[in-house]
Design an enzyme around this catalytic site. Structure first.
Site, PDB file in Angstrom:
ATOM      1  N   ASP A 166       0.595  -0.819   0.295  1.00 44.71           N
ATOM      2  CA  ASP A 166      -0.072   0.029  -0.265  1.00 44.71           C
ATOM      3  C   ASP A 166       0.831   1.207  -0.143  1.00 44.71           C
ATOM      4  O   ASP A 166       2.592   0.977   0.216  1.00 44.71           O
ATOM      5  CB  ASP A 166      -1.252  -0.163   1.231  1.00 44.71           C
ATOM      6  N   GLY A 192       4.583   1.283  -2.035  1.00 40.83           N
ATOM      7  CA  GLY A 192       3.532   1.893  -3.777  1.00 40.83           C
ATOM      8  C   GLY A 192       2.186   1.954  -4.107  1.00 40.83           C
ATOM      9  O   GLY A 192       2.062   2.295  -3.371  1.00 40.83           O
ATOM     10  N   PHE A 194      -0.158   0.759  -6.941  1.00 42.02           N
ATOM     11  CA  PHE A 194      -0.660  -0.317  -7.933  1.00 42.02           C
ATOM     12  C   PHE A 194      -1.012   0.737  -9.115  1.00 42.02           C
ATOM     13  O   PHE A 194      -1.080  -0.152 -10.147  1.00 42.02           O
ATOM     14  CB  PHE A 194      -2.101  -0.896  -7.369  1.00 42.02           C
ATOM     15  N   HIS A 212     -13.641  -1.493  -6.897  1.00 43.20           N
ATOM     16  CA  HIS A 212     -14.753  -0.423  -6.645  1.00 43.20           C
ATOM     17  C   HIS A 212     -14.977   0.831  -6.235  1.00 43.20           C
ATOM     18  O   HIS A 212     -15.732   1.707  -6.627  1.00 43.20           O
ATOM     19  CB  HIS A 212     -15.823  -0.866  -5.597  1.00 43.20           C
TER      20      HIS A 212
END
Length: 270
Positions: A166, A192, A194, A212
């Protein structure tokens, strides 16, 4: 035995509220199943009220605090603009993307991270019961917050190790939770985004309530980042709220609007 008036006054003293105002609030909450009043006039917790405590296994206190925060209420006050335009309102209101803005709000960001742990607490039992993790050696929790879901998975899968991935300011707070659940020595923390890259070497990549948050194009970008980091045959598990086809009440339908308001994301139907 106290009368209801004395009990209201005592509670009002403890929370710093007007006794009459608190009594009227309690009356409304009792009608909604939050708290109950005994025949002697004293107040009791109901099962629903107990989830508002910070010290219970099924606590949703942080989630309730985030949902009730002034900032969150302000965002929802612009819901009509999101419905009218089909666009997120938080970036327009705050001048930056929702997650970037949240990072600038240190106290609210802490509440949000704790709220995400609440939702992971709620989901952990169902996820570990529904999915067999035994065949995976290295499990990567993508955007896993403080690692509550990963901790549950590793507790249920003693042969596996984990990677918690994360943003730096998020995983900075993961240590206490991982130690609390006895899995810290089995977890490697990687900082990091994504959107840039994902840790390699995982056999299973878990994304809980991540896709979502984003519209289709950015959701696709996240999945492409994972694909670039993983060889063919690697498993990606999405833990999401799927909107059912019926017209009855369902929490995901409200969360769907929240995703629109914040980040132009959506709960999906499949």
């Amino acid at each position: 035995d106290w009368s209801s008036d004395v009990c209201s006054s005592d509670l009002a003293d403890r929370v710093g509220a007007n006794p009459d105002g608190l009594s009227r609030l309690l009356r409304v909450l009792i009608s909604r199943g939050v708290f109950r009043r005994r025949r002697d006039g004293r107040y009791d917790l109901t099962a629903l009220a107990r989830t508002l405590r910070w010290d219970t296994p099924d606590s949703m206190a942080a989630f309730a605090r985030f949902e009730g925060s002034p900032q969150h209420r302000e965002h929802w006050s612009h819901c009509i603009d999101a419905v009218r335009t089909g666009e997120a309102v938080v970036p327009k209101l705050r001048g930056m993307e929702a997650f970037d803005w949240l990072e600038t709000q240190s106290e609210l960001s802490d509440v949000f991270n704790a709220a995400m742990t609440n939702t992971s607490d709620l989901a952990a039992g169902a996820v570990t019961a529904a999915y067999d993790f035994a065949g995976y050696r290295t499990i990567v929790d993508v955007a896993g917050g403080h690692g509550r879901l990963l901790a549950a998975i590793l507790s249920a899968t003693p042969t596996a190790t984990g990677v918690l991935f994360d943003l730096p300011h998020v995983v900075a707070g993961a240590g206490p939770l991982l130690r609390k659940h006895g899995v810290a020595e089995r977890v490697r923390i990687v900082e990091g985004s994504f959107f840039d890259a994902a840790p390699d070497g995982g056999d299973l990549y878990v994304l809980k309530n991540i896709i979502h948050d984003w519209p289709d194009d950015k959701a696709g970008q996240i999945l492409k980042t994972l694909r670039a980091a993983t060889p063919t045959g690697t498993t990606v598990a999405l833990v999401e709220c799927v909107i059912p086809p019926h017209d009855r009440d369902f929490l995901g339908k409200t969360m769907d609007l929240e995703m629109l308001i914040y980040n132009a994301g959506r709960e999906r139907t499949g």
